[in-house]
Design a protein around this motif. Structure first.
Motif, mmCIF file in Angstrom:
data_model
loop_
_atom_site.group_PDB
_atom_site.id
_atom_site.type_symbol
_atom_site.label_atom_id
_atom_site.label_comp_id
_atom_site.label_asym_id
_atom_site.label_seq_id
_atom_site.Cartn_x
_atom_site.Cartn_y
_atom_site.Cartn_z
ATOM 1 N N ARG A 95 1.087 -3.553 1.787
ATOM 2 C CA ARG A 95 1.305 -5.173 1.177
ATOM 3 C C ARG A 95 -0.234 -5.484 1.028
ATOM 4 O O ARG A 95 -0.590 -6.591 0.536
ATOM 5 N N ARG A 96 -1.255 -4.692 1.052
ATOM 6 C CA ARG A 96 -2.512 -5.201 0.893
ATOM 7 C C ARG A 96 -2.963 -5.119 -0.902
ATOM 8 O O ARG A 96 -2.313 -4.138 -1.432
ATOM 9 N N PRO A 97 -3.790 -5.865 -1.133
ATOM 10 C CA PRO A 97 -4.004 -5.446 -2.850
ATOM 11 C C PRO A 97 -4.682 -4.243 -3.185
ATOM 12 O O PRO A 97 -5.420 -3.768 -2.112
ATOM 13 N N THR A 98 -4.388 -3.586 -4.196
ATOM 14 C CA THR A 98 -4.890 -2.474 -4.582
ATOM 15 C C THR A 98 -6.427 -2.564 -4.679
ATOM 16 O O THR A 98 -6.969 -3.491 -5.063
ATOM 17 N N ALA B 100 2.252 -1.601 6.894
ATOM 18 C CA ALA B 100 1.801 -2.808 6.662
ATOM 19 C C ALA B 100 0.870 -2.917 5.550
ATOM 20 O O ALA B 100 0.342 -3.786 4.612
ATOM 21 N N GLY B 101 0.107 -1.635 5.447
ATOM 22 C CA GLY B 101 -1.206 -1.428 4.423
ATOM 23 C C GLY B 101 -0.836 -1.526 3.194
ATOM 24 O O GLY B 101 -1.599 -1.650 2.275
ATOM 25 N N GLN C 15 -8.337 -2.393 -1.740
ATOM 26 C CA GLN C 15 -8.807 -2.947 -0.468
ATOM 27 C C GLN C 15 -8.413 -1.730 0.401
ATOM 28 O O GLN C 15 -7.447 -0.937 0.368
ATOM 29 N N ASP C 16 -9.258 -1.491 1.524
ATOM 30 C CA ASP C 16 -8.970 -0.622 2.480
ATOM 31 C C ASP C 16 -7.831 -1.007 3.324
ATOM 32 O O ASP C 16 -7.634 -2.084 3.828
ATOM 33 N N ALA C 17 -6.877 0.169 3.459
ATOM 34 C CA ALA C 17 -5.687 -0.102 4.328
ATOM 35 C C ALA C 17 -5.476 1.255 5.157
ATOM 36 O O ALA C 17 -5.926 2.276 4.544
ATOM 37 N N THR C 18 -4.557 1.250 5.956
ATOM 38 C CA THR C 18 -4.470 2.526 6.582
ATOM 39 C C THR C 18 -2.691 2.461 6.804
ATOM 40 O O THR C 18 -2.014 1.542 6.953
ATOM 41 N N SER D 265 0.339 8.053 3.058
ATOM 42 C CA SER D 265 -1.156 7.705 2.673
ATOM 43 C C SER D 265 -1.407 7.778 1.111
ATOM 44 O O SER D 265 -1.954 7.119 0.518
ATOM 45 N N PRO E 195 -6.590 3.741 -1.967
ATOM 46 C CA PRO E 195 -6.923 2.260 -2.442
ATOM 47 C C PRO E 195 -6.457 1.973 -4.212
ATOM 48 O O PRO E 195 -6.237 1.032 -4.482
#
Length: 147
Positions: free
Chosen positions: A99-102, A96-97, A104-107, A60, A142
């Motif tokens: 791939r989310r834009p900087t 996979a998190g 945004q919440d992801a895990t 993370s 993030p």
């Protein structure tokens, strides 16, 4: 007048302690063996859970998914080795998190599977190993690309 002493007859329960010990000793040994197996499995499960948590945490805080994979694997292996759990782990990561834009919440999810060996306990009738799988999540930083 001399009194004649008669020996006392043996009590009716003479020798029962030996019979009780012969019956209870194997049961006590079986209980201790079961306790040893349960402790080995519980310790292994706790170490695998810690390895999964360490892998998720290391992944993370990485900047990229590639770095996360390497850091998580190294961390999980080090935890297993340092805690004395000898197994060949299977470490799976859900990245996979990344791939989310900087911002945004992801895990990230780490799943560690280990086969805990029971054969070295030397107890007859035990299975050769027990498989333990633990999974942990950790939020991805993030602002990983901003640093």
């Amino acid at each position: 007048m001399t009194r004649q002493l008669r020996p006392h007859p043996a009590p009716k329960d003479a020798g029962n302690a030996v019979v009780e010990a012969a019956i209870l000793a194997p049961l006590f040994i079986l209980f201790l063996a079961g306790l040893l197996v349960a402790m080995r499995i519980q310790h292994g499960a706790a170490v695998v859970a810690q390895a999964a948590a360490d892998a998720a945490r290391q992944a993370s805080i990485a900047r990229t998914a590639t770095q996360a994979q390497a850091d998580a694997t190294t961390s999980a292996m080090a935890t297993l080795r340092n805690r004395g759990l000898h197994c060949t782990p299977n470490i799976q990561l859900d990245l996979a998190g990344f791939r989310r834009p900087t911002g945004q919440d992801a895990t990230v999810t780490a799943r560690v599977t280990c086969h805990i060996q029971l054969t070295d306990l030397g107890l007859p009738g035990l299975p050769g190993s027990r498989t333990v799988t633990r999974e942990r999540l950790s939020p991805i930083d993030p602002y990983r690309e901003v640093r």
